[in-house]
Write an enzyme that holds these catalytic residues in place. Structure first.
Site, PDB file in Angstrom:
ATOM      1  N   LEU A 104      40.052  34.349  29.276  1.00  0.00           N
ATOM      2  CA  LEU A 104      39.138  34.781  30.838  1.00  0.00           C
ATOM      3  C   LEU A 104      37.749  34.274  29.798  1.00  0.00           C
ATOM      4  O   LEU A 104      37.210  35.442  29.384  1.00  0.00           O
ATOM      5  CB  LEU A 104      39.786  35.689  31.637  1.00  0.00           C
ATOM      6  CG  LEU A 104      40.564  35.445  32.306  1.00  0.00           C
ATOM      7  CD1 LEU A 104      40.475  37.139  32.922  1.00  0.00           C
ATOM      8  CD2 LEU A 104      40.998  34.881  32.922  1.00  0.00           C
ATOM      9  N   CYS A 135      42.932  42.789  29.097  1.00  0.00           N
ATOM     10  CA  CYS A 135      41.108  42.908  29.379  1.00  0.00           C
ATOM     11  C   CYS A 135      40.688  42.616  30.628  1.00  0.00           C
ATOM     12  O   CYS A 135      39.612  44.195  31.160  1.00  0.00           O
ATOM     13  CB  CYS A 135      40.604  41.617  28.395  1.00  0.00           C
ATOM     14  SG  CYS A 135      40.518  42.427  26.950  1.00  0.00           S
ATOM     15  N   GLU A 175      36.792  50.701  27.449  1.00  0.00           N
ATOM     16  CA  GLU A 175      37.542  49.812  27.702  1.00  0.00           C
ATOM     17  C   GLU A 175      39.091  50.355  27.336  1.00  0.00           C
ATOM     18  O   GLU A 175      39.021  50.682  25.856  1.00  0.00           O
ATOM     19  CB  GLU A 175      37.512  48.127  27.190  1.00  0.00           C
ATOM     20  CG  GLU A 175      39.049  47.373  27.787  1.00  0.00           C
ATOM     21  CD  GLU A 175      38.447  45.711  27.062  1.00  0.00           C
ATOM     22  OE1 GLU A 175      38.610  45.242  27.841  1.00  0.00           O
ATOM     23  OE2 GLU A 175      38.117  45.595  25.652  1.00  0.00           O
TER      24      GLU A 175
END
Length: 338
Positions: free
Chosen positions: A189, A20, A110
């Site tokens: 994260l 990501c 994304e």
């Protein structure tokens, strides 16, 4: 500029962009845009025209504006083939020059594969706003990078962007997970409040600990019902115990080595010699320290220099690195031996 472009391509091709935190969009100042494009082409990028971008968007972006799982983590030539467009076989990244962000620009999502959107802006201030738009459309609180030699601009980006990891002059992927920066090594994260998470940290073993705390009073609680200066006789509580010195790093290292030794592991991680100079399993002893982590870029460098990569039995090898390394037969396994 050369390093910045190389870093972007390195980050985006790490495991074929499946993380990501891998680069998703490139925002470039107008004054250097042409030179940046030439550098990208020199690093294996292919700039798509409008028809090619529409073809890739049809197969890569779902009606829900999510990446097609069948193309996530796939190489750029594979994605191009599925879209029915022709690119050079050595293409590493597909680049889509876009004019905006949002539902009208499908490739601004994304993408989780080696496809980059590419924006040209008038100056760093306009670039600042474009980065905010990109993060708000998909990535609030996550990660961004800046490649600059101007500390004031870097500070402006760091303070004002809705991202909790701002990596500077390094591949976004590698920097965000701690490979090239001082951040905690992690593949998970946090996105903090911007992304609806309870933490903005890189998730580490510390986040899995339940810590009990015994807290002594250091500031007595005041009461508004007591006259100023009035004394109250209370039984004296126990004094705070003196802190004991912690264990030294050297002593801790010795204890760990002793523990591993009792389980049959050697601290130097070198394979024991077997017949023919190997470890008894046909694995050569090279004298190299076995690697614990290998990415695709490591494999490419080894191929170019004509050398083998010695990896430990428990090494983490990314899928893209494993496929490329096995194709060129460059891996040598160094087993732990007691």
């Amino acid at each position: 500029m050369k390093k910045a472009v190389r870093d972007v391509v390195t980050g985006k091709t790490f495991d074929n962009g499946v993380l990501c935190s891998s680069e998703n969009s490139v925002v470039v100042d107008e004054a250097i845009a042409d030179e940046v494009k030439r550098e990208f082409v020199g690093n294996g990028a292919y700039f798509m025209n409008k028809a090619e971008m529409e073809a890739v968007a049809r197969v890569l972006v779902s009606p829900q504006r999510l990446p097609n799982p069948a193309l996530v983590g796939k190489p750029a030539p594979y994605i191009a083939t599925k879209a029915g467009i022709t690119v050079p076989a050595e293409t590493r990244v597909l680049i889509a020059p876009l004019e905006g962000v949002g539902r009208d620009y499908p490739l601004s999502i994304e993408k989780l594969c080696p496809v980059l959107s590419f924006y040209v802006v008038k100056d760093w201030r306009e670039g600042c706003e474009r980065c905010k738009q990109i993060l708000r459309y998909g990535g609030m609180g996550h990660t961004m990078s800046i490649h600059s030699q101007n500390d004031q601009i870097i500070l402006e980006f760091g303070l004002k962007k809705p991202a909790f990891r701002i990596v500077v002059n390094t591949p976004t992927t590698h920097g965000s997970i701690g490979l090239t920066t001082g951040l905690d090594p992690a593949m998970t994260l946090g996105c903090g409040g911007y992304g609806g998470n309870i933490t903005s940290d890189n998730i580490s073993p510390r986040h899995l600990l339940n810590i009990k705390r015994v807290a002594y009073e250091i500031t007595p609680a005041a009461s508004r019902f007591e006259p100023a200066g009035a004394g109250i006789s209370l039984p004296a509580g126990p004094s705070r115990p003196a802190l004991q010195p912690g264990i030294s790093a050297a002593a801790l290292t010795q204890r760990i080595d002793q523990f591993l030794g009792s389980r049959g592991y050697r601290g130097d991680a070198r394979p024991a010699e077997g017949p023919g100079g190997g470890d008894g399993r046909g694995v050569a002893s090279t004298g190299q320290t076995p690697l614990e982590f290998v990415c695709e870029e490591d494999v490419r460098v080894a191929i170019q220099s004509g050398r083998q990569l010695v990896v430990s039995e428990g090494a983490i090898v990314t899928p893209a690195a494993r496929d490329l390394g096995e194709q060129h037969r460059i891996f040598t396994i160094a087993a732990w031996r007691g």
